[in-house]
Design a protein around this motif. Structure first.
Motif, mmCIF file in Angstrom:
data_model
loop_
_atom_site.group_PDB
_atom_site.id
_atom_site.type_symbol
_atom_site.label_atom_id
_atom_site.label_comp_id
_atom_site.label_asym_id
_atom_site.label_seq_id
_atom_site.Cartn_x
_atom_site.Cartn_y
_atom_site.Cartn_z
ATOM 1 N N THR A 59 45.277 37.630 35.573
ATOM 2 C CA THR A 59 45.809 37.535 36.928
ATOM 3 C C THR A 59 46.951 36.524 36.935
ATOM 4 O O THR A 59 46.761 35.379 36.515
ATOM 5 N N TYR A 60 48.105 36.946 37.416
ATOM 6 C CA TYR A 60 49.246 36.043 37.533
ATOM 7 C C TYR A 60 49.369 35.602 38.989
ATOM 8 O O TYR A 60 49.223 36.411 39.904
ATOM 9 N N THR B 147 49.492 32.625 48.958
ATOM 10 C CA THR B 147 49.172 32.872 47.546
ATOM 11 C C THR B 147 49.296 34.362 47.243
ATOM 12 O O THR B 147 48.758 35.194 47.981
ATOM 13 N N TYR B 148 49.974 34.670 46.143
ATOM 14 C CA TYR B 148 50.160 36.053 45.722
ATOM 15 C C TYR B 148 49.549 36.247 44.341
ATOM 16 O O TYR B 148 49.859 35.502 43.412
ATOM 17 N N ASN B 149 48.651 37.232 44.194
ATOM 18 C CA ASN B 149 48.046 37.596 42.916
ATOM 19 C C ASN B 149 48.555 38.963 42.470
ATOM 20 O O ASN B 149 48.607 39.900 43.272
ATOM 21 N N PHE B 150 48.924 39.085 41.195
ATOM 22 C CA PHE B 150 49.209 40.405 40.635
ATOM 23 C C PHE B 150 48.658 40.459 39.215
ATOM 24 O O PHE B 150 48.368 39.421 38.605
ATOM 25 N N TYR B 151 48.519 41.667 38.661
ATOM 26 C CA TYR B 151 47.686 41.882 37.486
ATOM 27 C C TYR B 151 48.409 42.657 36.394
ATOM 28 O O TYR B 151 49.372 43.379 36.653
ATOM 29 N N ASN C 15 47.001 36.049 49.993
ATOM 30 C CA ASN C 15 46.090 35.174 50.729
ATOM 31 C C ASN C 15 46.879 34.203 51.600
ATOM 32 O O ASN C 15 47.963 33.757 51.218
ATOM 33 N N LEU C 16 46.304 33.818 52.731
ATOM 34 C CA LEU C 16 46.875 32.804 53.612
ATOM 35 C C LEU C 16 45.794 31.797 53.961
ATOM 36 O O LEU C 16 44.743 32.169 54.488
ATOM 37 N N THR D 101 41.831 37.438 42.890
ATOM 38 C CA THR D 101 41.168 36.508 41.969
ATOM 39 C C THR D 101 41.063 35.138 42.604
ATOM 40 O O THR D 101 40.063 34.442 42.455
ATOM 41 N N THR D 102 42.094 34.722 43.330
ATOM 42 C CA THR D 102 42.066 33.453 44.060
ATOM 43 C C THR D 102 41.215 33.625 45.310
ATOM 44 O O THR D 102 41.524 34.453 46.166
ATOM 45 N N VAL D 103 40.145 32.867 45.434
ATOM 46 C CA VAL D 103 39.233 33.036 46.561
ATOM 47 C C VAL D 103 39.885 32.546 47.848
ATOM 48 O O VAL D 103 40.368 31.415 47.907
#
Length: 334
Positions: free
Chosen positions: A156-157, A177-181, A207-208, A27-29
């Motif tokens: 999205t957390y 950055t870490y996204n989880f759902y 993400n990095l 979700t985070t671009v």
């Protein structure tokens, strides 16, 4: 002003949503945080930040779609501190645009889940800062009209960790950055994707974002890099459960495997009351594949993409620094 707009990255948050699977399941671009000192505490005040990106993938025009994301952010860097960390609160309503290259193809725009969250940012001294971000994209508010984006069936957390060096005009920053759902998740609603679309199992994502830039007076120049990778989903095993004759119970695993990484260059200018940055990046590695215009299936040829970005940072209100006390004359008696 330099410290203000560099440190504003501590709340820019990469508050945006991907529009195609080529972004990987995040979700985070990827790349939205580059150019900002994410780890540095933001001076007390209110800030407006707007970041826009346009992405154009390689591939046949009949099957390729350009995408864009606009992310307006309002940040309040509060006067409060917790365990020595500045508390910063933010809200952002991103918008995703798609532009089909196929003749007669549709262009779309979707207002996706609003982000709400906060940052704890520590000044460690010697121009080094670290920060921790926590928040949520409220995607489920759009689950009935998600236009087919699987991530909009689930909140999205987000967790983020960053470190920045900002001495001598430098901005050297690494941000993870870490996204989880929420999974399994489902679309619902009369006017959107119906329930029979089935359960969704978006994979987690990491993400990095990397930045190494230098200020020369009001100008800034440097190199940036960013990427994303899918991670196994904690609920993915549910996909293997028998459907029991019910299509809706089968579910869909979205974004399993894959990722991408891009490199590019950044330039910026400080106008005083506001600052701007622009950068261009090109994929150097990707798992995305071009789609055949004949069969509609993925080919063996990789689909590299080029992205252009533009950002404006404007302090809307800042707390004036306390004046230094006047020197007290020294009186001696002999």
């Amino acid at each position: 002003m330099v410290k203000y707009w560099l440190a504003a990255g501590a709340a820019a948050l990469s508050l945006s949503v991907s529009a195609t699977a080529a972004f990987a399941q995040t979700t985070t671009v990827p790349g939205e945080q580059v150019g900002l000192a994410i780890g540095a505490p933001l001076p007390e005040g209110v800030y407006g930040i707007n970041t826009f990106t346009y992405r154009s993938p390689d591939g046949p025009d009949l099957t390729s779609t350009d995408t864009a994301v606009n992310i307006p952010v309002l940040v309040w860097s509060t006067p409060w501190k917790v365990l020595g960390a500045r508390v910063e609160l933010a809200i952002a309503p991103p918008t995703v645009f798609t532009f089909s290259r196929a003749p007669g193809g549709r262009d779309t725009s979707i207002n996706v889940g609003t982000f709400v969250g906060g940052i704890f940012a520590w000044d460690l001294g010697n121009n080094i800062g670290v920060s921790y971000l926590s928040g949520v994209y409220l995607n489920e508010l759009n689950a009935g009209r998600g236009g087919g984006l699987p991530i909009l069936a689930s909140n999205t957390y987000r967790q983020g960790f960053a470190i920045s060096y900002t001495g001598d005009g430098w901005n050297v920053t690494a941000n993870l950055t870490y996204n989880f759902y929420d999974t399994p998740a489902r679309f619902s609603g009369r006017n959107g994707i119906p329930g029979f679309y089935g359960s969704q199992f978006p994979t987690d994502a990491l993400n990095l974002d990397l930045t190494a830039t230098k200020k020369f007076g009001k100008f800034e120049i440097g190199a940036i890099g960013y990427g994303t990778a899918n991670l196994p989903n904690r609920s993915q095993l549910a996909f293997g459960a028998p459907c029991n004759g019910n299509f809706a119970s089968c579910g869909t695993v979205v974004g399993s495997g894959g990722g991408r990484f891009a490199l590019g260059g950044l330039v910026g200018y400080d106008f005083g009351k506001f600052s701007v940055q622009a950068w261009v990046a090109r994929d150097v590695a990707t798992s995305a594949r071009q789609i055949s215009p004949i069969t509609g299936l993925a080919t063996d040829r990789r689909a590299y993409s080029t992205e252009g970005w533009f950002r404006v940072v404007a302090p809307l209100y800042t707390v004036a620094a306390a004046p230094e006390p006047a020197p007290v004359p020294l009186v001696r008696k002999y």
